[in-house]
Design a protein around this motif. Sequence first.
Motif, PDB file in Angstrom:
ATOM      1  N   TRP A   1       3.882   1.392 -17.405  1.00 17.49           N
ATOM      2  CA  TRP A   1       5.218   1.406 -16.791  1.00 17.49           C
ATOM      3  C   TRP A   1       5.380   2.615 -15.884  1.00 17.49           C
ATOM      4  N   LEU A   2       4.952   3.783 -16.344  1.00 11.85           N
ATOM      5  CA  LEU A   2       5.061   4.995 -15.536  1.00 11.85           C
ATOM      6  C   LEU A   2       4.243   4.860 -14.259  1.00 11.85           C
ATOM      7  N   LYS A   3       3.049   4.289 -14.351  1.00 12.81           N
ATOM      8  CA  LYS A   3       2.229   4.084 -13.157  1.00 12.81           C
ATOM      9  C   LYS A   3       2.930   3.165 -12.166  1.00 12.81           C
ATOM     10  N   ALA A   4       3.507   2.091 -12.677  1.00 14.69           N
ATOM     11  CA  ALA A   4       4.198   1.151 -11.797  1.00 14.69           C
ATOM     12  C   ALA A   4       5.363   1.822 -11.079  1.00 14.69           C
ATOM     13  N   LEU A   5       6.173   2.556 -11.825  1.00 14.78           N
ATOM     14  CA  LEU A   5       7.327   3.228 -11.233  1.00 14.78           C
ATOM     15  C   LEU A   5       6.905   4.262 -10.193  1.00 14.78           C
ATOM     16  N   ALA A   6       5.943   5.112 -10.562  1.00 12.16           N
ATOM     17  CA  ALA A   6       5.521   6.180  -9.650  1.00 12.16           C
ATOM     18  C   ALA A   6       4.880   5.603  -8.387  1.00 12.16           C
ATOM     19  N   PHE A   7       4.039   4.582  -8.545  1.00 15.98           N
ATOM     20  CA  PHE A   7       3.387   3.966  -7.383  1.00 15.98           C
ATOM     21  C   PHE A   7       4.431   3.354  -6.454  1.00 15.98           C
ATOM     22  N   THR A   8       5.375   2.628  -7.022  1.00 19.48           N
ATOM     23  CA  THR A   8       6.397   1.958  -6.213  1.00 19.48           C
ATOM     24  C   THR A   8       7.268   2.959  -5.476  1.00 19.48           C
ATOM     25  N   ILE A   9       7.673   4.006  -6.180  1.00 19.57           N
ATOM     26  CA  ILE A   9       8.532   5.034  -5.575  1.00 19.57           C
ATOM     27  C   ILE A   9       7.793   5.789  -4.472  1.00 19.57           C
ATOM     28  N   ALA A  10       6.570   6.214  -4.762  1.00 26.64           N
ATOM     29  CA  ALA A  10       5.817   7.040  -3.816  1.00 26.64           C
ATOM     30  C   ALA A  10       5.369   6.269  -2.579  1.00 26.64           C
ATOM     31  N   ASN A  11       5.207   4.946  -2.709  1.00 28.49           N
ATOM     32  CA  ASN A  11       4.659   4.151  -1.602  1.00 28.49           C
ATOM     33  C   ASN A  11       5.672   3.208  -0.971  1.00 28.49           C
ATOM     34  N   ARG A  12       6.957   3.415  -1.233  1.00 24.54           N
ATOM     35  CA  ARG A  12       7.936   2.441  -0.747  1.00 24.54           C
ATOM     36  C   ARG A  12       8.091   2.465   0.771  1.00 24.54           C
ATOM     37  N   SER A  13       7.643   3.525   1.454  1.00 27.79           N
ATOM     38  CA  SER A  13       7.695   3.527   2.916  1.00 27.79           C
ATOM     39  C   SER A  13       6.614   2.608   3.495  1.00 27.79           C
ATOM     40  N   ARG A  14       5.529   2.399   2.733  1.00 30.55           N
ATOM     41  CA  ARG A  14       4.446   1.506   3.181  1.00 30.55           C
ATOM     42  C   ARG A  14       4.598   0.103   2.619  1.00 30.55           C
ATOM     43  N   HIS A  15       5.138   0.023   1.403  1.00 32.17           N
ATOM     44  CA  HIS A  15       5.299  -1.266   0.742  1.00 32.17           C
ATOM     45  C   HIS A  15       6.775  -1.436   0.362  1.00 32.17           C
ATOM     46  N   THR A  16       7.502  -2.184   1.161  1.00 34.93           N
ATOM     47  CA  THR A  16       8.910  -2.427   0.873  1.00 34.93           C
ATOM     48  C   THR A  16       9.059  -3.032  -0.516  1.00 34.93           C
ATOM     49  N   VAL A  17       9.990  -2.492  -1.279  1.00 39.93           N
ATOM     50  CA  VAL A  17      10.129  -2.888  -2.684  1.00 39.93           C
ATOM     51  C   VAL A  17      10.388  -4.386  -2.836  1.00 39.93           C
ATOM     52  N   THR A  18      11.117  -4.968  -1.891  1.00 40.39           N
ATOM     53  CA  THR A  18      11.461  -6.391  -1.989  1.00 40.39           C
ATOM     54  C   THR A  18      10.451  -7.301  -1.298  1.00 40.39           C
ATOM     55  N   SER A  19       9.354  -6.719  -0.793  1.00 44.19           N
ATOM     56  CA  SER A  19       8.368  -7.522  -0.069  1.00 44.19           C
ATOM     57  C   SER A  19       7.652  -8.495  -0.999  1.00 44.19           C
ATOM     58  N   HIS A  20       7.421  -9.731  -0.494  1.00 43.38           N
ATOM     59  CA  HIS A  20       6.695 -10.725  -1.276  1.00 43.38           C
ATOM     60  C   HIS A  20       5.211 -10.360  -1.400  1.00 43.38           C
ATOM     61  N   GLY A  21       4.757  -9.426  -0.568  1.00 40.00           N
ATOM     62  CA  GLY A  21       3.365  -9.013  -0.620  1.00 40.00           C
ATOM     63  C   GLY A  21       3.160  -7.674  -1.301  1.00 40.00           C
ATOM     64  N   HIS A  22       4.151  -7.220  -2.077  1.00 43.44           N
ATOM     65  CA  HIS A  22       4.022  -5.921  -2.730  1.00 43.44           C
ATOM     66  C   HIS A  22       2.814  -5.910  -3.670  1.00 43.44           C
ATOM     67  N   PRO A  23       2.015  -4.810  -3.661  1.00 44.73           N
ATOM     68  CA  PRO A  23       0.806  -4.739  -4.499  1.00 44.73           C
ATOM     69  C   PRO A  23       1.053  -5.008  -5.977  1.00 44.73           C
ATOM     70  N   LEU A  24       2.231  -4.644  -6.483  1.00 45.38           N
ATOM     71  CA  LEU A  24       2.502  -4.843  -7.908  1.00 45.38           C
ATOM     72  C   LEU A  24       2.636  -6.316  -8.281  1.00 45.38           C
ATOM     73  N   LEU A  25       2.790  -7.181  -7.302  1.00 50.31           N
ATOM     74  CA  LEU A  25       2.916  -8.601  -7.606  1.00 50.31           C
ATOM     75  C   LEU A  25       1.564  -9.258  -7.846  1.00 50.31           C
ATOM     76  N   THR A  26       0.498  -8.581  -7.413  1.00 52.51           N
ATOM     77  CA  THR A  26      -0.842  -9.157  -7.564  1.00 52.51           C
ATOM     78  C   THR A  26      -1.847  -8.208  -8.204  1.00 52.51           C
ATOM     79  N   ASN A  27      -1.455  -6.956  -8.432  1.00 48.27           N
ATOM     80  CA  ASN A  27      -2.365  -5.961  -9.007  1.00 48.27           C
ATOM     81  C   ASN A  27      -1.737  -5.313 -10.231  1.00 48.27           C
ATOM     82  N   HIS A  28      -2.584  -4.990 -11.197  1.00 51.58           N
ATOM     83  CA  HIS A  28      -2.112  -4.286 -12.390  1.00 51.58           C
ATOM     84  C   HIS A  28      -1.920  -2.810 -12.056  1.00 51.58           C
ATOM     85  N   PRO A  29      -0.864  -2.175 -12.553  1.00 53.38           N
ATOM     86  CA  PRO A  29      -0.647  -0.750 -12.290  1.00 53.38           C
ATOM     87  C   PRO A  29      -1.844   0.120 -12.664  1.00 53.38           C
TER      88      PRO A  29
END
Length: 291
Positions: free
Chosen positions: A76-104
């Motif tokens: 969970w911590l990895k998911a949160l930190a990755f999403t927060i730190a990379n949200r300028s490259r990966h929009t949180v609401t994007s259908h192609g966000h890495p967390l939708l297809t990759n394990h944290p």
Amino acid sequence: MAQAQSDTKRSGGPEEGESLTSTLPMREGWWRPFFLVQGCWLTPQAAKSVELVQAQFQPRSDDIILATFPKCGTTWLKALAFTIANRSRHTVTSHGHPLLTNHPQDLVPFLEIHGRALHPVEELEALPSPRLLSTHLPYALLPSNTSALGCRVVYLCREPKDVLVSTWHYINKVRRDFFIELDKAFEFFCEGVSLYGPIWEHYLGYWKQSMIEPNRILFLKYDELMADPSKHVKMLAEFLRVPFTDVEVNTGVVEEVVRLCSFENLKGVTDRIGGLPMENSSFFRSAKVGD
């Protein structure tokens, strides 16, 4: 721990060709002999990994290390930190966000052994700065220059009884040729003999250092994170030096981060972890406090 020390055996002096563990205190562990490395109980594989990390890993001053005792909300911590730190490259609401297809666990690599293989130094060196890394190492076993260089650390702890139950379920699930009774696991855990244990020494190492360096070490508690995730997501963003803007807060980006990184969402990811022989579901059981 007194009982653990009384049961500890010492092997003879080292000879040429003997392994690292041949000189370490040893006793029966959860599923194999455990060895005591600077006050921390490790398997032979983990002990070798620690040796390699300390000898080969080269920290950078802007590294961010996510540190946890096993089964304390690492994924969970990895998911949160990755999403927060990379949200300028990966929009949180994007259908192609890495967390939708990759394990944290794949998105934030461990410093030490993860499963059966050590991350090659070259792999970590190739990561762009600032690197987001993870570890189960106690504070005393981190590479010595992480502190001198000012590497920031986010530490997440959890109620020890929940850690014990979660660990017991996990070990019995992923190690198909092995089963440990809960009473025996409880006995080991209370004696401090669990992987990366004793748990209280692990917690105290980071907590004490967070009191000394609050701007470098952020100490979080799992139950508080569960109770108010939005508050802690904003706190984590501040610590990672990527605070949410007023526009982001007003448009619900904080809540979208919480939703994307939720237990229900992460559990739906079906990919295996780095090709390891364990299902994604092994990392997600209940995510409850007081379980």
